[in-house]
Motif scaffolding. Structure first.
Motif, PDB file in Angstrom:
ATOM      1  N   GLU A   1      24.716  10.819  70.948  1.00 44.93           N
ATOM      2  CA  GLU A   1      23.471  11.571  71.074  1.00 44.93           C
ATOM      3  C   GLU A   1      23.673  13.048  70.741  1.00 44.93           C
ATOM      4  N   GLU A   2      24.770  13.614  71.220  1.00 42.75           N
ATOM      5  CA  GLU A   2      25.042  15.024  70.945  1.00 42.75           C
ATOM      6  C   GLU A   2      25.157  15.282  69.439  1.00 42.75           C
ATOM      7  N   ALA A   3      25.860  14.405  68.736  1.00 42.34           N
ATOM      8  CA  ALA A   3      26.035  14.569  67.294  1.00 42.34           C
ATOM      9  C   ALA A   3      24.700  14.476  66.565  1.00 42.34           C
ATOM     10  N   LEU A   4      23.839  13.550  66.978  1.00 46.59           N
ATOM     11  CA  LEU A   4      22.539  13.411  66.319  1.00 46.59           C
ATOM     12  C   LEU A   4      21.643  14.604  66.609  1.00 46.59           C
ATOM     13  N   HIS A   5      21.776  15.186  67.788  1.00 47.12           N
ATOM     14  CA  HIS A   5      21.050  16.425  68.070  1.00 47.12           C
ATOM     15  C   HIS A   5      21.511  17.545  67.134  1.00 47.12           C
ATOM     16  N   ARG A   6      22.818  17.668  66.956  1.00 49.59           N
ATOM     17  CA  ARG A   6      23.325  18.728  66.083  1.00 49.59           C
ATOM     18  C   ARG A   6      22.884  18.504  64.644  1.00 49.59           C
ATOM     19  N   ILE A   7      22.931  17.243  64.183  1.00 47.19           N
ATOM     20  CA  ILE A   7      22.529  16.949  62.809  1.00 47.19           C
ATOM     21  C   ILE A   7      21.067  17.303  62.583  1.00 47.19           C
TER      22      ILE A   7
ATOM     23  N   TRP B   1      25.994   1.628  68.133  1.00 47.86           N
ATOM     24  CA  TRP B   1      26.120   2.410  66.889  1.00 47.86           C
ATOM     25  C   TRP B   1      25.473   1.697  65.715  1.00 47.86           C
ATOM     26  N   ASN B   2      25.082   0.428  65.892  1.00 52.03           N
ATOM     27  CA  ASN B   2      24.638  -0.382  64.760  1.00 52.03           C
ATOM     28  C   ASN B   2      23.458   0.217  64.011  1.00 52.03           C
ATOM     29  N   ALA B   3      22.387   0.548  64.729  1.00 52.76           N
ATOM     30  CA  ALA B   3      21.172   1.024  64.075  1.00 52.76           C
ATOM     31  C   ALA B   3      21.413   2.357  63.368  1.00 52.76           C
ATOM     32  N   VAL B   4      22.153   3.241  64.011  1.00 50.01           N
ATOM     33  CA  VAL B   4      22.429   4.545  63.409  1.00 50.01           C
ATOM     34  C   VAL B   4      23.278   4.366  62.153  1.00 50.01           C
ATOM     35  N   GLU B   5      24.281   3.518  62.228  1.00 47.01           N
ATOM     36  CA  GLU B   5      25.141   3.268  61.063  1.00 47.01           C
ATOM     37  C   GLU B   5      24.329   2.715  59.897  1.00 47.01           C
ATOM     38  N   SER B   6      23.449   1.744  60.184  1.00 42.52           N
ATOM     39  CA  SER B   6      22.667   1.157  59.102  1.00 42.52           C
ATOM     40  C   SER B   6      21.696   2.166  58.506  1.00 42.52           C
ATOM     41  N   ALA B   7      21.158   3.055  59.321  1.00 44.45           N
ATOM     42  CA  ALA B   7      20.242   4.069  58.798  1.00 44.45           C
ATOM     43  C   ALA B   7      20.960   5.053  57.882  1.00 44.45           C
ATOM     44  N   ILE B   8      22.198   5.365  58.222  1.00 42.50           N
ATOM     45  CA  ILE B   8      22.976   6.287  57.390  1.00 42.50           C
ATOM     46  C   ILE B   8      23.381   5.616  56.081  1.00 42.50           C
TER      47      ILE B   8
ATOM     48  N   ARG C   1      22.327   2.492  54.719  1.00 41.61           N
ATOM     49  CA  ARG C   1      21.342   1.745  53.919  1.00 41.61           C
ATOM     50  C   ARG C   1      20.132   2.582  53.557  1.00 41.61           C
ATOM     51  N   LEU C   2      19.776   3.511  54.436  1.00 38.08           N
ATOM     52  CA  LEU C   2      18.552   4.285  54.203  1.00 38.08           C
ATOM     53  C   LEU C   2      18.827   5.707  53.741  1.00 38.08           C
ATOM     54  N   GLY C   3      20.101   6.133  53.836  1.00 35.82           N
ATOM     55  CA  GLY C   3      20.404   7.521  53.486  1.00 35.82           C
ATOM     56  C   GLY C   3      19.642   8.490  54.368  1.00 35.82           C
ATOM     57  N   ALA C   4      19.706   8.249  55.670  1.00 30.32           N
ATOM     58  CA  ALA C   4      18.854   8.976  56.614  1.00 30.32           C
ATOM     59  C   ALA C   4      19.054  10.483  56.572  1.00 30.32           C
ATOM     60  N   TYR C   5      20.258  10.943  56.267  1.00 30.91           N
ATOM     61  CA  TYR C   5      20.513  12.384  56.336  1.00 30.91           C
ATOM     62  C   TYR C   5      20.871  12.980  54.975  1.00 30.91           C
TER      63      TYR C   5
ATOM     64  N   ALA D   1      30.420  16.626  58.916  1.00 30.37           N
ATOM     65  CA  ALA D   1      31.463  16.494  59.936  1.00 30.37           C
ATOM     66  C   ALA D   1      30.975  15.657  61.108  1.00 30.37           C
ATOM     67  N   ASP D   2      29.719  15.837  61.472  1.00 30.27           N
ATOM     68  CA  ASP D   2      29.179  15.070  62.596  1.00 30.27           C
ATOM     69  C   ASP D   2      29.005  13.597  62.226  1.00 30.27           C
ATOM     70  N   ILE D   3      28.679  13.322  60.992  1.00 29.69           N
ATOM     71  CA  ILE D   3      28.573  11.919  60.571  1.00 29.69           C
ATOM     72  C   ILE D   3      29.947  11.255  60.612  1.00 29.69           C
ATOM     73  N   THR D   4      30.981  11.997  60.217  1.00 27.30           N
ATOM     74  CA  THR D   4      32.343  11.462  60.333  1.00 27.30           C
ATOM     75  C   THR D   4      32.689  11.186  61.789  1.00 27.30           C
TER      76      THR D   4
END
Length: 618
Positions: free
Chosen positions: A563-569, A604-611, A613-617, A579-582
């Protein structure tokens, strides 16, 4: 056992609530207002300790009567059950629906999870909080999914008292469950201030766009049969499956279920026949049956619709499962946010018992079986079967290490079979159609019908029954997917995202695995391009952080770091985001490899797939 009681005294209301559940105390040791002479020795011993499983119902009794659990009330309950107060406090604070701090008798729970957040839940919360101040006697609490996703945004009103009743609003307001039109602030505020005057809840069939369709195997009676009428249920084929089960015998029933290829519908897809056989073959007795009706995965509401629209089907299916596995007692662990399902199931069980369909001699066959309902209290982790066992036993709902597996040592340390509502209801067509006919439905590896919970950016959200093998695109077409589709989440918060160009994925367990995603419990949430994807992922991370039981380090720490990493992103771009995605990938791998149960393993599954498969960031 260390019993440390304080000086706080229970109020008359709290004492009456506990005594209504446990009966009057027999000695001062249990809290009776008598001479202290009988405090010189403990009374009850093992008999008192064996009632530890009544701790959760006791906490419900206090919370339902007063609205919160005071130190005096908890102390009195602990005396009655001979439970250390420190342990009972740990249990009471484990569940989100309980409070150990004073609060008003009326609580408005507003869902802020995925489907409701996309439908405007934040605005609903702000409006309700602005109009329901401290002087209103109502407290507003933002929380996770209420299982009313087809009517997002949703709210649940709970009023404590001797005749307490719940009311829910999901696109409206009702007395005991959900409502029609979109939940507007005016309607929610009116329900919060006067739950007893809320309009009647719409029928469960409104959550089934395909109803009425007698050709449906699992949902065919929803909207056609009166859910309160046992005779109506029997007139529409009810108890035909149980009679065939008695004709086959326990081994024959297990053989039919095994040959049908029925896989568990809760997400793990474990063969139901193998699970039943493993429990039935155990020499240790008694055996127990547990129906897991605590569906708390965001986006899941199929079990609620089945219990509200066809409750006798679940009673019959549980009886068949108990007969096959040698269980004489069954527990229905029902989600605490489902007040109407609770009423319907209580009535169905009582009617079945009165008519000889439960009890000491079911249908005159010499088979004894009965069902006891246990209410959950808001804990996603209790969907994990061993955490559910701990919850029923009166402990914190934390998962157990396996082995031993539930078939060997489950509830109360005895062989136990646990299935969810949809899995059990599938047993009825297995026996009425026959194993071979059932296995011919769907695909070779995924047999029979499957229920899908469709919500989000669709015109006709609800429960859909399809045979395995239909594609994701066909399901979304039935539901009326809207223009501008951005992503589809399969399997809920523990699942994964797919792109709009991947709608040809077959909706089978093996098909979704080959596509690099998961079918899970059947959640399908569509999101259009108006939904901010980063905010959606952050809400998923918040959900897992809140719902982690904290027992194991990988999940307890990993969900917070995620959660902290997604807040920073969300606040930065460029090198820092990379760096936060790593970091997210490292934390995700640690949770997946080392967490005790499926919550941490899938966080972590949904976040990983969004990064990926969807190129979320990007």
């Amino acid at each position: 056992m260390d019993l440390r009681f304080g000086d706080s005294k229970p109020t008359d209301e709290e004492r009456a609530a506990v005594d209504a559940l446990l009966g009057p105390p027999e000695s001062s040791w249990e809290g009776a207002d008598r001479s202290d002479a009988d405090l010189r020795w403990a009374r009850g011993g093992r008999a008192a300790r064996d009632r530890r499983d009544l701790l959760l119902p006791g906490l419900h009794a206090l919370n339902d009567r007063v609205g919160w659990i005071s130190e005096g009330g908890l102390d009195y309950l602990c005396r009655r059950l001979t439970v250390p107060p420190s342990e009972a406090y740990g249990v009471a604070t484990f569940y989100s629906m309980f409070s150990v701090r004073p609060r008003p008798a009326t609580v408005l729970h507003v869902c802020t999870d995925l489907a409701c957040a996309a439908a405007g839940a934040p605005r609903l919360c702000e409006a309700a909080e602005a109009r329901l101040g401290p002087e209103s006697g109502v407290t507003v609490e933002r929380g996770p999914c209420l299982g009313l996703c087809e009517r997002a945004p949703a709210a649940l009103v709970v009023r404590a008292g001797e005749d307490a009743a719940g009311a829910t609003a999901g696109g409206g307001v009702t007395r005991a469950a959900a409502v029609s039109a979109p939940a507007a602030p005016d309607a929610v505020v009116r329900a919060a201030l006067a739950p007893e005057n809320a309009p009647e809840e719409p029928p469960a069939a409104l959550a089934v766009p395909q109803a009425p369709d007698p050709g449906l195997l699992l949902l065919g009676r929803v909207g056609t049969v009166d859910p309160a009428d046992l005779d109506d249920y029997r007139a529409h084929g009810g108890y035909t499956a149980l009679r065939r089960a008695f004709a086959l015998g326990p081994a024959g029933v297990i053989r039919e279920v095994t040959d049908s290829g029925l896989l568990g519908r809760g997400g793990a897809a474990f063969p139901t026949g193998r699970k039943w056989q493993a429990t039935a073959s155990q020499p240790d007795h008694p055996h127990y049956l547990v129906c897991n009706a605590d569906e708390s995965e965001p986006g899941t509401f199929k079990d609620r619709v089945l219990m509200e629209g066809d409750p006798y089907a679940l009673v019959e299916a549980m009886t068949i499962a108990a007969y096959a596995t040698g269980a004489r007692h069954g527990y229905l662990y029902l989600r605490g946010e489902y007040p109407r399902a609770l009423v319907r199931m209580e009535h169905a069980i009582a009617q079945a018992r009165a008519r000889g369909l439960l009890g000491d001699d079911v249908l005159g066959q010499g088979f004894s079986f009965d069902i006891e309902i246990r209410r959950g209290a808001g804990a996603y982790i209790c969907g994990e079967e061993t955490a559910l066992f701990n919850s029923i036993e009166g402990f914190r709902g934390e998962p157990r290490s396996k082995p031993p597996f539930p078939a060997e040592k489950g509830l109360f340390g005895k062989p136990t079979v646990a299935n969810n509502v949809e899995t059990l209801v599938n047993v009825l067509p297995v026996l009425t159609l026959g194993a071979q006919a059932y296995a011919a439905i769907g695909t070779g590896a995924s047999t029979g019908p499957k229920l899908f919970c469709v919500s989000g950016s669709v015109d006709r959200p609800g429960i859909y029954e399809l045979t395995f093998g239909a594609t994701l695109g066909e399901l979304l077409t039935l539901a009326g997917v809207r223009d501008g589709l951005r992503a589809v989440l399969l399997g809920g918060a523990a699942g994964g995202f797919v792109r709009p160009d991947e709608l040809d994925i077959p909706l089978t367990f093996e098909g979704t695995r080959e596509a690099g995603t998961t079918l899970g419990s059947g959640v399908v949430m569509a999101f259009d391009d108006t939904v901010p994807l980063p905010r959606l992922l952050l809400r998923i991370a918040e959900f897992f952080r809140d719902e982690s039981c904290g027992q194991c380090v990988p999940c307890r720490v990993g969900t917070v770091r995620q959660e902290e990493a997604l807040h920073r992103i969300a606040e930065r771009t460029g090198a820092d985001a990379a760096a936060d995605i790593t970091l997210l990938r490292e934390v995700g791998r640690a949770m997946r490899d080392a967490s005790i149960c499926g919550l941490g393993q899938t966080a972590w599954n949904a976040v990983e797939s969004a990064i990926d498969r969807l190129g979320a960031y990007e």
